[in-house]
Design a protein around this motif. Structure first.
Motif, PDB file in Angstrom:
ATOM      1  N   ASP A  17     -62.883  39.667 -24.014  1.00 34.86           N
ATOM      2  CA  ASP A  17     -62.297  39.407 -22.697  1.00 34.86           C
ATOM      3  C   ASP A  17     -61.279  38.296 -22.862  1.00 34.86           C
ATOM      4  O   ASP A  17     -61.527  37.333 -23.593  1.00 34.86           O
ATOM      5  CB  ASP A  17     -63.395  38.984 -21.702  1.00 34.86           C
ATOM      6  N   ASN A  19     -60.292  36.392 -20.409  1.00 31.45           N
ATOM      7  CA  ASN A  19     -60.548  35.371 -19.388  1.00 31.45           C
ATOM      8  C   ASN A  19     -61.605  34.406 -19.926  1.00 31.45           C
ATOM      9  O   ASN A  19     -62.782  34.757 -20.056  1.00 31.45           O
ATOM     10  CB  ASN A  19     -61.035  36.049 -18.104  1.00 31.45           C
ATOM     11  N   ILE A  22     -64.802  33.854 -17.866  1.00 35.28           N
ATOM     12  CA  ILE A  22     -65.758  34.962 -17.996  1.00 35.28           C
ATOM     13  C   ILE A  22     -66.512  34.840 -19.324  1.00 35.28           C
ATOM     14  O   ILE A  22     -67.728  34.998 -19.380  1.00 35.28           O
ATOM     15  CB  ILE A  22     -65.038  36.342 -17.920  1.00 35.28           C
ATOM     16  N   CYS A  26     -70.524  34.417 -19.363  1.00 33.66           N
ATOM     17  CA  CYS A  26     -71.331  35.446 -20.024  1.00 33.66           C
ATOM     18  C   CYS A  26     -72.093  34.874 -21.217  1.00 33.66           C
ATOM     19  O   CYS A  26     -73.257  35.210 -21.441  1.00 33.66           O
ATOM     20  CB  CYS A  26     -70.462  36.614 -20.467  1.00 33.66           C
ATOM     21  N   ASP A  61     -63.713  44.238 -21.975  1.00 29.80           N
ATOM     22  CA  ASP A  61     -62.855  44.166 -20.798  1.00 29.80           C
ATOM     23  C   ASP A  61     -61.765  45.241 -20.919  1.00 29.80           C
ATOM     24  O   ASP A  61     -61.497  45.744 -22.009  1.00 29.80           O
ATOM     25  CB  ASP A  61     -62.215  42.770 -20.724  1.00 29.80           C
ATOM     26  N   PHE A  90     -66.510  46.406 -18.942  1.00 27.08           N
ATOM     27  CA  PHE A  90     -66.573  45.624 -17.723  1.00 27.08           C
ATOM     28  C   PHE A  90     -65.205  45.125 -17.320  1.00 27.08           C
ATOM     29  O   PHE A  90     -64.446  44.639 -18.118  1.00 27.08           O
ATOM     30  CB  PHE A  90     -67.668  44.562 -17.778  1.00 27.08           C
ATOM     31  N   SER A  91     -64.909  45.397 -16.037  1.00 19.15           N
ATOM     32  CA  SER A  91     -63.565  45.154 -15.545  1.00 19.15           C
ATOM     33  C   SER A  91     -63.570  45.050 -14.022  1.00 19.15           C
ATOM     34  O   SER A  91     -64.506  45.499 -13.383  1.00 19.15           O
ATOM     35  CB  SER A  91     -62.663  46.317 -15.981  1.00 19.15           C
ATOM     36  N   ALA A  92     -62.497  44.482 -13.490  1.00 23.97           N
ATOM     37  CA  ALA A  92     -62.352  44.388 -12.036  1.00 23.97           C
ATOM     38  C   ALA A  92     -61.601  45.585 -11.467  1.00 23.97           C
ATOM     39  O   ALA A  92     -61.346  45.652 -10.272  1.00 23.97           O
ATOM     40  CB  ALA A  92     -61.623  43.099 -11.676  1.00 23.97           C
ATOM     41  N   LYS A 111     -66.577  43.927 -12.244  1.00 21.02           N
ATOM     42  CA  LYS A 111     -66.400  42.499 -11.971  1.00 21.02           C
ATOM     43  C   LYS A 111     -65.880  42.371 -10.545  1.00 21.02           C
ATOM     44  O   LYS A 111     -65.101  43.212 -10.126  1.00 21.02           O
ATOM     45  CB  LYS A 111     -65.368  41.880 -12.910  1.00 21.02           C
ATOM     46  N   PRO A 112     -66.212  41.367  -9.790  1.00 19.31           N
ATOM     47  CA  PRO A 112     -67.198  40.352 -10.153  1.00 19.31           C
ATOM     48  C   PRO A 112     -68.597  40.953 -10.131  1.00 19.31           C
ATOM     49  O   PRO A 112     -68.876  41.850  -9.343  1.00 19.31           O
ATOM     50  CB  PRO A 112     -67.042  39.293  -9.067  1.00 19.31           C
ATOM     51  N   PHE A 113     -69.461  40.476 -11.018  1.00 23.50           N
ATOM     52  CA  PHE A 113     -70.805  41.031 -11.103  1.00 23.50           C
ATOM     53  C   PHE A 113     -71.843  40.012 -10.667  1.00 23.50           C
ATOM     54  O   PHE A 113     -71.620  38.813 -10.710  1.00 23.50           O
ATOM     55  CB  PHE A 113     -71.113  41.518 -12.521  1.00 23.50           C
ATOM     56  N   PHE A 118     -76.022  41.761 -14.277  1.00 23.68           N
ATOM     57  CA  PHE A 118     -75.479  41.604 -15.626  1.00 23.68           C
ATOM     58  C   PHE A 118     -76.621  41.540 -16.648  1.00 23.68           C
ATOM     59  O   PHE A 118     -76.613  42.256 -17.656  1.00 23.68           O
ATOM     60  CB  PHE A 118     -74.613  40.336 -15.689  1.00 23.68           C
TER      61      PHE A 118
END
Length: 127
Positions: A17, A19, A22, A26, A61, A90-92, A111-113, A118
């Motif tokens: 990812d 970010n 994130i 995580c 991501d 996992f992504s928005a 996302k957001p989760f 998670f």
């Protein structure tokens, strides 16, 4: 690392990812449930990165600077020595289920989760 009896031996999770918030969040969650975590903000040499760490699970991501999460996941799934490693996309993105399917990912998480969601998703693949 916290000793968690629900996970025998340290499970290894690799998170891709770009970010950093994130990645930090995580990593903290995964450390709390007894996982060893490696993170990368880039998909450069994806197969080599994954081979060297040999994770039990990959979180991928969609938006990454070098190649998309879709391409990176497809490379992993096309590699005979890596293809059995589960990948959670996992992504928005609003169409995450379609993206995960296209990427050949094993599952997806929007996302957001929720942190509990998670943890449950991760445990489903590493317990």
């Amino acid at each position: 690392m916290t000793d968690n009896p629900s996970l025998k031996g340290n499970k290894k999770v690799f998170i891709f990812d770009d970010n950093l918030d994130i990645l930090e969040l995580c990593t903290e969650i995964l450390n709390d449930i007894g996982c060893e975590v490696k993170t990368s903000p880039t998909t450069n040499s994806i197969e080599q990165q994954v081979s060297e760490f040999s994770p039990d699970l990959i979180l991928m991501d969609n938006w990454l600077p070098d190649m998309s999460g879709i391409e990176a996941t497809q490379l992993i799934k096309a590699n005979d020595t890596l293809k059995e490693i589960p990948v959670i996309y996992f992504s928005a993105n609003s169409n995450i289920s379609e993206l995960a399917k296209e990427a050949l990912a094993d599952d997806f998480l929007a996302k957001p989760f929720d942190i509990d969601e998670f943890e449950e998703m991760v445990k489903k693949y590493i317990s």
